[in-house]
Every structure is written in structure tokens, then in C-alpha cells.
Design a protein around this motif. Structure first.
Motif, PDB file in Angstrom:
ATOM      1  N   ALA A 174       0.822  -1.217   0.000  1.00  0.00           N
ATOM      2  CA  ALA A 174       0.000   0.000   0.000  1.00  0.00           C
ATOM      3  C   ALA A 174       0.857   1.269   0.000  1.00  0.00           C
ATOM      4  O   ALA A 174       0.378   2.361   0.255  1.00  0.00           O
ATOM      5  CB  ALA A 174      -0.911  -0.013   1.221  1.00  0.00           C
ATOM      6  N   GLY A 175       2.136   1.102  -0.277  1.00  0.00           N
ATOM      7  CA  GLY A 175       3.054   2.240  -0.278  1.00  0.00           C
ATOM      8  C   GLY A 175       4.185   1.987   0.696  1.00  0.00           C
ATOM      9  O   GLY A 175       4.020   1.226   1.655  1.00  0.00           O
ATOM     10  N   PRO A 176       5.334   2.620   0.465  1.00  0.00           N
ATOM     11  CA  PRO A 176       6.486   2.354   1.330  1.00  0.00           C
ATOM     12  C   PRO A 176       6.285   2.908   2.720  1.00  0.00           C
ATOM     13  O   PRO A 176       5.642   3.940   2.901  1.00  0.00           O
ATOM     14  CB  PRO A 176       7.628   3.088   0.620  1.00  0.00           C
ATOM     15  N   LYS A 177       6.829   2.211   3.699  1.00  0.00           N
ATOM     16  CA  LYS A 177       6.820   2.685   5.080  1.00  0.00           C
ATOM     17  C   LYS A 177       8.222   2.520   5.618  1.00  0.00           C
ATOM     18  O   LYS A 177       8.740   1.392   5.652  1.00  0.00           O
ATOM     19  CB  LYS A 177       5.829   1.888   5.924  1.00  0.00           C
ATOM     20  N   THR A 178       8.810   3.611   6.028  1.00  0.00           N
ATOM     21  CA  THR A 178      10.169   3.564   6.555  1.00  0.00           C
ATOM     22  C   THR A 178      10.266   4.487   7.759  1.00  0.00           C
ATOM     23  O   THR A 178       9.393   5.331   7.973  1.00  0.00           O
ATOM     24  CB  THR A 178      11.208   4.066   5.531  1.00  0.00           C
ATOM     25  N   TYR A 179      11.342   4.319   8.507  1.00  0.00           N
ATOM     26  CA  TYR A 179      11.643   5.307   9.540  1.00  0.00           C
ATOM     27  C   TYR A 179      12.835   6.117   9.032  1.00  0.00           C
ATOM     28  O   TYR A 179      13.923   5.552   8.790  1.00  0.00           O
ATOM     29  CB  TYR A 179      11.959   4.610  10.870  1.00  0.00           C
TER      30      TYR A 179
ATOM     31  N   LYS B  30      11.459   1.122  15.395  1.00  0.00           N
ATOM     32  CA  LYS B  30      10.213   0.801  16.108  1.00  0.00           C
ATOM     33  C   LYS B  30       9.022   1.113  15.206  1.00  0.00           C
ATOM     34  O   LYS B  30       9.040   2.119  14.486  1.00  0.00           O
ATOM     35  CB  LYS B  30      10.089   1.670  17.364  1.00  0.00           C
ATOM     36  N   LEU B  31       8.003   0.279  15.324  1.00  0.00           N
ATOM     37  CA  LEU B  31       6.830   0.444  14.465  1.00  0.00           C
ATOM     38  C   LEU B  31       6.170   1.801  14.673  1.00  0.00           C
ATOM     39  O   LEU B  31       5.793   2.480  13.711  1.00  0.00           O
ATOM     40  CB  LEU B  31       5.845  -0.690  14.750  1.00  0.00           C
ATOM     41  N   ASP B  32       6.050   2.232  15.951  1.00  0.00           N
ATOM     42  CA  ASP B  32       5.341   3.508  16.167  1.00  0.00           C
ATOM     43  C   ASP B  32       6.163   4.684  15.645  1.00  0.00           C
ATOM     44  O   ASP B  32       5.617   5.646  15.113  1.00  0.00           O
ATOM     45  CB  ASP B  32       4.944   3.685  17.645  1.00  0.00           C
ATOM     46  N   ALA B  33       7.485   4.575  15.748  1.00  0.00           N
ATOM     47  CA  ALA B  33       8.337   5.651  15.210  1.00  0.00           C
ATOM     48  C   ALA B  33       8.156   5.714  13.689  1.00  0.00           C
ATOM     49  O   ALA B  33       8.070   6.800  13.097  1.00  0.00           O
ATOM     50  CB  ALA B  33       9.792   5.388  15.553  1.00  0.00           C
ATOM     51  N   GLN B  34       8.084   4.553  13.089  1.00  0.00           N
ATOM     52  CA  GLN B  34       7.884   4.489  11.640  1.00  0.00           C
ATOM     53  C   GLN B  34       6.525   5.086  11.256  1.00  0.00           C
ATOM     54  O   GLN B  34       6.432   5.893  10.336  1.00  0.00           O
ATOM     55  CB  GLN B  34       7.983   3.041  11.173  1.00  0.00           C
TER      56      GLN B  34
END
Ligand code: NAP
Length: 550
Positions: free
Chosen positions: A416-421, A476-480
Motif C-alpha cells: 500500500a506504499g512504502p513505510k520507513t523510519y 520501532k513500528l510507532d516511530a515508523q
């Protein structure tokens, strides 16, 4: 974080401390930087030479749209003092020559394996090791993996039916033959009017018997005003190099020397605006133009004034009013797609043997044995050049099967689109870093500055981990989630999302429409990275796992 030299020991279950995917500007600087830390490194590169973008994009007229004195490494003062750029903007051969010089000067090639395409990267959580698989059926193991795969490295041609029946030759700008192409006496069709097409077409027009330009979207292009590098300017620049490089980190695009604008376009009178745009037009270069006023990328009404100025220049240049109007962009604000720099592009449409075909109103339906058919007409051609762009920013990484053993692949995670921190790590993929990944300023900055920033940031991070005896790092997922949200909010406060650009992924059918670069500016981004570090790598989890370091 492995100990320097430890990888050479047979007792370790890995081959190198760091594996890098991609031997472009990022991969090469990684060798230099990590080697200095005493780490063993291997770069795996698909091409049979290094240089990445500048290795593959050999189409006629290929040239960088950032000035040569800027678009170069800053890591070695003597290198930047010694190197002599011939022109204001580097050509592809000049840049590739520079890259090869750097590789040789710092003896980087001994840590690069060419002609090796990485197909998979799997992390074994128990062992704490990434295993990389290649199309040469080799495997390489390391505790740290870096994706230096580039943002515009997956060339893409549309799936027009019938290409396999075409009896002539066809090429893609991003996979241009090394030996070059001679279009003399040929009827050539070019599909695509982005930076590559616009740069290439004046060169093809000079050779070909007939050039047919298949344009779907008209783009804004400014004159590059390329010229031999002025020796006085060069000397001055070199005298100030180190300060300029430092100052560049405090600017939005990572390039110093452009005084920030002070007022809105709407605060200026029309006469002032025209004078300002004209001066920028004469000066050449895109940053200067978009920097004419504070709000050209923020306010549509302001942008309209800058867009209309360029449209009027097109109308002045192109003699046939119908052709001129077709060349005038009408569906996006200037600067929201990559602003093109050209050398005599609009002028070619005054030549009798150059024809503009509007494939927005009459799309291409098929490629035939002898040419291209649109819903309107058939065009007889001897050669076709695809200047149709790339699966940008995410394409190269999604093509590699990247995953934690038994986990979802990166391709699935980014569906659904890139997710990065910070564009540097992805939650759930420990010890895997990216250089100028999505959601970092990369493509919206002086690329080499952003590359050096990321490599240095990762090097410092690995040193920190070593000092603290950590060997695993993960976002961390929430930071991302917060970073992804922030990147979107920043983009939504600008005009960028108004364009159907590769920044939005819309050039690839089925790719999610998500604005991918961080447009808060290099100055904001680098400060955020520093803040994260100052807070003990906020948003990352570091740990010491027992498995892999004996
Ligand atoms: P691009 O900007 O994505 O342009 C691709 C072109 O192909 C667009 O005009 C697009 O039309 C057209 N196209 C795609 N599919 C089509 C179809 N089915 N029918 C008709 N037309 C179609 O790609 P690019 O020109 O290779 O440039 C990509 C990026 O690389 C640039 O934006 C820039 O960042 C970088 N680059 C830089 C330089 C430089 O430094 N000077 C040079 C070259 C490239 P639509 O717009 O309608 O989709």
C-alpha cells in the motif's frame, strides 16, 4: 555490530561485516567509509561496471541537472580540489569517468563484485545474519545489509501490445547500449517527455531523418544554459568548498549558494515578477527559478505566475501555435514534477522533420511491425526509444525478495506504499539499512550529499552499537508510523501531490498513489536525524543478541 576483522575468522558464520547491494555512488562511498572503520565489506553490483544511474543511462544528451561542482563527493578535500569538471553540468560520460576515477583512486574495486544481481535477502533472527542470494547462484552472509539500490534504477516501459513484432530497433533510456546508437537516416519515435526524453530529443533530431515525439503529458522545462566551466568561478568555488559543503546541509535542496527568497510571489507586482522570472530564466537552473519566491511550491496562485511565465516562453519559442499550445503544461503546477533542464528542446519543434503527437487525446494502442499505432493514426518508424521512466524509489528494493525468515516480504509490506523510519530503516527488518530510501529527501536534494549523509549516519550508528556492545538494531513500528504520517503531512502542505508524478508512484499502473520523498528539506531532515541520535537513537531498538558473535 561485529568487531573489525572478526569476519575473517572461520569461527564466524558470515563472510563479511557488511553487504551492500548496488555499486553506484552510494555503494562506492560505503566501501570507502566502512573500510575506514576496519570493517570488511562486499558490494554486489548487477552491471559490469560501477556507477549505477550513470552506468546505465547512456542515452544521447544524458546530463545531470545539478551543477558539476555540487554533484560530486565531498568526503575527500584533495579529490574535490583535484578534479576538473569540464562543464557547468556534467554529461553522463564525464560523471562516469569521475566515478571510475574515485573507484580507482581509493582502490574501491577490490570490494566490489560486478555482474551479480541480488535476488533475495533473508534475515535469520536466531543467527542474526542476512543471507543474500544472487542470479549467479551465490550466497553471501553478513550481520548487516545495506540497500544502495538507487531511486531510479528500475527502467520501465509500458506494456504496449505488439512490441515483439516490431521489425525495427527499440531502446530504453535507462538501458541504453554501451556502444551507442546511430539514428542517421532513420525515422525515430520517442515515447515520453520527462527529463530523459527532453534531454535526448535534440540529439536525436540532429541525426534522424524524422523524429516523432509521442507526448502524453507536457512538462515544464527551463534552459540549462550549460557552458564550459568558468575558471574564475571554479577557483572561487574550490576555495570555499568545505564551507559550501557544510552550508549545503542548512538548505532545503542540499545546495548552498542560493539566497533564500524573502517574499510571496503575490506580494510582488507583475512587473517585478516578470523581471525576477526573466533573470532566473537567463541564469538557467531549476532551484534558482523555484526559489524566486517563498511560496511557489506552496500556493497555487503564486505558482500560476511562475508556470505561466514558462508557458509564454514556450509560445515565444515554438512557431506553430498549435504545437506550442500542446507543449504548454496544463495539468500540474511548475516544480511539482521534476523540473527539467534542457538544451534547445522547444526549438526542435520548429524543424520540419520533427513532429509532436498528442497521445493524451489519442493514446498509443499498439506497436506494429512497422511502427506505432494510436487511436488516431499509424506512424511508420525504423526505431523506437522509450523515455518512459522508472519504477521509482521502491522498484529496485521490491524486486528483491527481502524478508525476515518466514516473515512477509518487503514487497508485501509495501503493497500500500512504502513505510520507513527516516528513509533509512524499515520496522521488522533488523540490521537492514537503506541509502536515500523512500521518505528521506534523497531525490529532492543533491543526491550525493544525501548519500554521504546516510552512509555517515549508518557508520556512526554502527560505531555507537559497537561501543555499547549491541549487535542488533531495528526501527520501532510507532516511530515508523509517526514518520510516515509526518512525511505525508509535509507533502500535503505543498502543491506536490497535485501532480501525477513518479514521486506519487502514479507512472506505474497499479502502484499505490503515495507521495514518497520527504519534502521538508535537507535542513529539516538532517536536524531530525541529529535529534534522534542525540536522544540515544530515538525510535530505534538496539539489543545484544547472543547468536552470531562468538
Ligand atoms: P519520467 O519523468 O517518469 O518520464 C516518463 C515519460 O514517459 C513521461 O512523459 C510519461 O508521460 C511518459 N509515458 C509513460 N508511459 C507512457 C505511455 N503509456 N504512453 C505515453 N507516454 C508515456 O522519466 P524520465 O524522463 O526517465 O525521468 C525520471 C527522473 O530521472 C527525472 O524526473 C529525474 O529525476 C531523473 N533524471 C534526471 C536527469 C538529469 O539529471 N538531467 C535526466 C534524466 C532523468 P506521463 O507524464 O503522462 O506519465
Amino acid at each position: 555490530m561485529p568487531d573489525a576483522g572478526a569476519s575473517k575468522s572461520k569461527s564466524n558464520n558470515y563472510d563479511f561485516d557488511i553487504l551492500v547491494v548496488g555499486g553506484g555512488l552510494a555503494g562506492l562511498y560505503s566501501v570507502y567509509r566502512f573500510r575506514k572503520m576496519g570493517l570488511s565489506i562486499k558490494v554486489l553490483e548487477a552491471g559490469d561496471g560501477v556507477g549505477g544511474t550513470w552506468f546505465w543511462n547512456r542515452y544521447p544528451g544524458c546530463r545531470c541537472d545539478v551543477e558539476s561542482m555540487e554533484y560530486s563527493y565531498s568526503f575527500d578535500e584533495q579529490l574535490q580540489q583535484d578534479w576538473k569538471w569540464p562543464e557547468r553540468y556534467g554529461t553522463q560520460p564525464a560523471i562516469l569517468e569521475y566515478i571510475n576515477h574515485v573507484a580507482e583512486r581509493f582502490d574501491l574495486m577490490r570490494d566490489v563484485q560486478l555482474s551479480t544481481r541480488v535476488t533475495s535477502a533473508t534475515f535469520d533472527g536466531d543467527a542474526g545474519i542476512w543471507t543474500i542470494g544472487t542470479d549467479t547462484n551465490e550466497t553471501f552472509k553478513a550481520p548487516v545489509c545495506i540497500m544502495a539500490t538507487g531511486n531510479l534504477s528500475t527502467p520501465r516501459k509500458p506494456e504496449f501490445p505488439g512490441l515483439e513484432t516490431f521489425k525495427g530497433e527499440w531502446y530504453h533510456t535507462g538501458l541504453w547500449p554501451k556502444e551507442g546508437v546511430d539514428f542517421s537516416g532513420k525515422r525515430v519515435g520517442v515515447i515520453g517527455t520527462g527529463s530523459s526524453g527532453v534531454q535526448m530529443m535534440p540529439h536525436i533530431a540532429r541525426q534522424a531523418k524524422h523524429l516523432t515525439v509521442f507526448q502524453r503529458t507536457a512538462n515544464f522545462s527551463l534552459p540549462a544554459r550549460n557552458a564550459p566551466l568558468n575558471p574564475e568561478k571554479e577557483q572561487k568555488h574550490k576555495a570555499e568548498y568545505s564551507e559550501r559543503r557544510k552550508a549545503a546541509y542548512d538548505t532545503p535542496f542540499g545546495i548552498a549558494g542560493f539566497p533564500p527568497p524573502t517574499k510571496s510571489a503575490l506580494e510582488a507586482t507583475e512587473e517585478e515578477r516578470l523581471k525576477s522570472y526573466e533573470a532566473k530564466w537567463q541564469e538557467g537552473g531549476s532551484i534558482s527559478y523555484l526559489y524566486a519566491y517563498t511560496d511557489l511550491l506552496l500556493n497555487k496562485e503564486s505558482n500560476d505566475t511562475a508556470s505561466e511565465f514558462v508557458r509564454n516562453k514556450i509560445r515565444e519559442t515554438v512557431k506553430d501555435p498549435k504545437t506550442a499550445e500542446l507543449l504548454c503544461p496544463d495539468n500540474h503546477p511548475i516544480g511539482t514534477k521534476r523540473l527539467i533542464l534542457d538544451s534547445q528542446y522547444y526549438e526542435i519543434f520548429n524543424e520540419d522533420h520533427v513532429e509532436l503527437v498528442d497521445v493524451r487525446s489519442a493514446p498509443i494502442t499498439e506497436i506494429t511491425e512497422t511502427g506505432i499505432r494510436t487511436t488516431d493514426q499509424h506512424y511508420e518508424l525504423d526505431a523506437i526509444a522509450f523515455a518512459t521512466g522508472f519504477d521509482a524509489m521502491t522498484g529496485a528494493m521490491r524486486e528483491i525478495d527481502i524478508k525476515v525468515k518466514d516473515g512477509p516480504s518487503l514487497d508485501e509490506q509495501w503493497e500500500a506504499g512504502p513505510k520507513t523510519y527516516l528513509g533509512v530503516m524499515v520496522a521488522g527488518l533488523p540490521n537492514l539499512f537503506m541509502i536515500t530510501g523512500p521518505q528521506s529527501p534523497g531525490v529532492k536534494s543533491q543526491m550525493i550529499l544525501s548519500i554521504e549523509w546516510h552512509v555517515d549516519w549508518i557508520a556512526d550508528c554502527l560505531q555507537y552499537m559497537k561501543d555499547k556492545k549491541f549487535n542488533r538494531i531495528e526501527a520501532k513500528l510507532d516511530a515508523q508510523e509517526n514518520w510516515v504520517k509526518h512525511v505525508k503531512e509535509v507533502a500535503d502542505s505543498t502543491l506536490y501531490p497535485l501532480a501525477n508524478s513518479w514521486y506519487m508512484g502514479v507512472n506505474i499502473p497499479g502502484k499505490p498513489k503515495v507521495f514518497m520523498p520527504y519534502v521538508g528539506g535537507v535542513h529539516t531532515y538532517t536536524k531530525e536525524c541529529e535529534r534522534v541520535v542525540a536522544n540515544g537513537y530515538e525510535g530505534f531498538v538496539m539489543s545484544k543478541e547472543e547468536a552470531h558473535i562468538s
